[in-house]
Structure formats: structure tokens, C-alpha cells
Enzyme design. Structure first.
Site, PDB file in Angstrom:
ATOM      1  N   ASP A 138       0.849  -1.186   0.000  1.00  0.00           N
ATOM      2  CA  ASP A 138       0.000   0.000   0.000  1.00  0.00           C
ATOM      3  C   ASP A 138       0.887   1.238   0.000  1.00  0.00           C
ATOM      4  O   ASP A 138       2.004   1.215   0.528  1.00  0.00           O
ATOM      5  CB  ASP A 138      -0.861   0.043   1.267  1.00  0.00           C
ATOM      6  CG  ASP A 138      -2.011  -0.945   1.250  1.00  0.00           C
ATOM      7  OD1 ASP A 138      -2.168  -1.686   0.265  1.00  0.00           O
ATOM      8  OD2 ASP A 138      -2.769  -0.974   2.239  1.00  0.00           O
TER       9      ASP A 138
ATOM     10  N   HIS B 164       4.799  -7.478  -0.020  1.00  0.00           N
ATOM     11  CA  HIS B 164       4.507  -8.789  -0.599  1.00  0.00           C
ATOM     12  C   HIS B 164       5.173  -8.933  -1.964  1.00  0.00           C
ATOM     13  O   HIS B 164       5.596  -7.950  -2.576  1.00  0.00           O
ATOM     14  CB  HIS B 164       2.997  -8.968  -0.726  1.00  0.00           C
ATOM     15  CG  HIS B 164       2.279  -9.076   0.580  1.00  0.00           C
ATOM     16  ND1 HIS B 164       1.393 -10.095   0.874  1.00  0.00           N
ATOM     17  CD2 HIS B 164       2.308  -8.283   1.691  1.00  0.00           C
ATOM     18  CE1 HIS B 164       0.907  -9.929   2.096  1.00  0.00           C
ATOM     19  NE2 HIS B 164       1.445  -8.840   2.606  1.00  0.00           N
TER      20      HIS B 164
ATOM     21  N   SER C 143       8.337   3.834   5.044  1.00  0.00           N
ATOM     22  CA  SER C 143       9.523   3.945   4.212  1.00  0.00           C
ATOM     23  C   SER C 143       9.161   3.705   2.755  1.00  0.00           C
ATOM     24  O   SER C 143       8.064   4.034   2.329  1.00  0.00           O
ATOM     25  CB  SER C 143      10.615   2.993   4.679  1.00  0.00           C
ATOM     26  OG  SER C 143      11.851   3.361   4.091  1.00  0.00           O
TER      27      SER C 143
END
Length: 281
Positions: free
Chosen positions: A88, A144, A247
Site C-alpha cells: 500500500d 509482498h 519507508s
């Protein structure tokens, strides 16, 4: 250049991040509740998507920050040719790697060789594609796999811990090639793929599913770990790593294998599992 960005050149980055880490892992209820409430309210964290929606159920701020999502909260693009968004966040930049250069912001770029700390590794991505995704404090902080890959090695590259927010990205030259980072090299059915976990100011650490805590310890030299014979294969959409504060993750793809999804560009909001690119072969 803003005063805050100027100050980051002089600030003791690792010392500040070590303090932030101590606070993030504190089990003192007042500390953890204050941090969780502050971030939730300031950044508008949506806990309805979390596997645990009660903010008081998290024993530490770090447990809250690296929270899992409830099942089904994110789904991978159903097209079997779609490479997936790894996290995200928002697109910082994406596009072609031209003459070994990766675009950072208007008037600024850095080289793939600088990012990967290797001229040899960078050659595999000449004329390929990159996507830089910024994770803000409100986002899900697990990363992921864009595509199924076998882990070959990781390279821990020491560096600074500048902020990676939009203002710093515009103003700090070669920012992503200067910050501490973990480069993860995978072998896939279309060739090499690199996923780079970039640290930042007040980021307390990077963890991987295969090795646990990778950063800190903060490095003073480039450290390579080889996994060629370990048989570590991670499937498309499977969790690979996490940040312990906001980050950036950068994905590098080799030339001629994929086309970026339409509509992606600077500051475009993205979600884990949506289409990053489409295989072209």
C-alpha cells in the site's frame, strides 16, 4: 531547501532511529497507547481493515504498526500475467531505467548501480523498469511479492537515514541510493527481479520472512548473504518483508518482460495486490 530538510543533513540519524526503536518496542501502556492514538488520529489509520481492530489489543506500537490485515482485505489482480503492487502507499516515481538511471524527482536521479551497490547486478536491469512506492505512517507496512521468485541473495547496504517523504525526495540528491537498505535478489521465470527495502529517518528496522530482523544492526560495510541452495521460493502475493515504520520499496524488472500498468504516476495512491505491470512475454 526547507529548514527541516536542511536539519536532516546534520541530525544523528541512527541515534534518533535507535530512540524511536526503543519507544516503538516499549511495553509501557502509556507510551504505546499515546503513540498508537497519535498516529491513528494524525494520519487517519483505518483499523477496520486490520486483523485486530482494537488499538488497545496491541502490546507495543511496533505490533500495531506492523499489524496484519484481515483475510480478504487485499486481493491479487486475477490476471495471471499481472505483476502485483508490493505494498500500500503512493507511487513516488515509476518508468523505464534509461542508461542505468532511475528517476527520483524533477532534476534528480540516481543509478541502478548505486542503488544495488553493484555494477554487475545493475546490468541485468539496463533498459528495464522500476517502480518506487512510498509507504506513509497510515499504510499497511508489510511488503509482498510482485511475482513468484526464488531468493538468491540479499545485500545489506549501509547508509544514511534521510526522510523519504515527498519533500525530501524532491530536495535530497540520490536519496534512495544514500539511505540504508536491503536489496533482495530473486530469480523468476522471466529473469531477475530485485526488491529493495529502503530505510528512512526513524525507521527502526527491516525484517524478512526468511531471516527475521535484518536492519538494525546498522551496517558499516556492504554485507551479502547467499541463499542459492536454501530453496526459499516465495509465491506471487506472498508476504516477504515488513518495515517497522514508514519507508519505501523499489521494484526493478529486466528489459523486455513487462509493461507498466496504465495510470501509474507520481503521487498516485496504490494498494497491495493491484496491477503493477503486465508480462509481455
Amino acid at each position: 531547501m526547507s529548514l527541516v530538510t536542511r536539519l536532516t543533513y546534520a541530525l544523528p540519524h541512527r541515534w534518533l532511529s535507535s530512540i524511536a526503536r526503543s519507544l516503538a518496542y516499549s511495553r509501557h501502556p502509556r507510551v504505546s497507547r499515546w503513540l498508537i492514538d497519535t498516529v491513528t488520529e494524525k494520519f487517519g489509520v483505518d483499523l477496520e481493515e486490520a486483523a485486530e481492530a482494537d488499538p488497545r489489543a496491541y502490546p507495543t506500537f511496533n505490533a500495531f504498526f506492523t499489524r496484519a490485515l484481515r483475510p480478504g482485505a487485499r486481493q491479487p489482480d486475477p490476471d495471471p500475467r499481472a505483476l502485483l503492487m508490493p505494498a500500500d502507499g503512493r507511487i513516488s516515481q515509476c518508468g523505464p531505467i534509461r542508461a542505468g538511471e532511475i528517476f527520483q524527482a524533477k532534476g534528480r536521479s540516481f543509478t541502478a548501480a548505486e542503488l544495488l551497490a553493484s555494477e554487475d547486478d545493475a546490468r541485468a536491469f539496463d533498459d528495464g523498469l522500476f517502480a518506487t512506492v512510498y509507504l506513509s505512517p497510515k499504510d499497511y507496512h508489510r511488503v509482498h511479492m510482485p511475482w513468484t521468485g526464488r531468493l538468491l541473495r540479499t545485500v545489506h547496504v549501509p547508509g544514511r537515514l534521510f526522510s523519504v517523504g515527498p519533500n525530501a525526495v524532491r530536495l535530497v540528491p540520490r536519496l534512495f541510493a544514500r539511505n540504508e537498505r536491503l536489496v533482495c535478489h530473486f530469480e523468476t521465470d522471466f529473469g531477475p527481479m530485485a526488491v529493495v527495502m529502503v530505510g528512512a529517518l526513524l525507521v527502526s528496522g527491516v525484517e524478512t520472512v526468511w531471516g527475521g530482523v535484518e536492519i538494525p544492526q546498522y551496517g558499516d560495510r556492504v554485507l551479502e548473504k547467499r541463499y542459492d541452495g536454501a530453496g526459499i521460493e516465495l509465491k506471487r502475493f506472498e508476504e516477504m518483508a515488513r518495515f517497522n515504520y514508514g519507508s519505501t520499496v523499489i521494484v526493478l524488472l529486466p528489459p523486455g518482460v513487462a509493461e507498466l500498468a496504465p495510470g501509474l504516476g507520481e503521487e498516485v495512491a496504490v494498494r497491495l495486490g493491484q496491477r503493477l505491470a503486465t508480462l509481455s512475454r
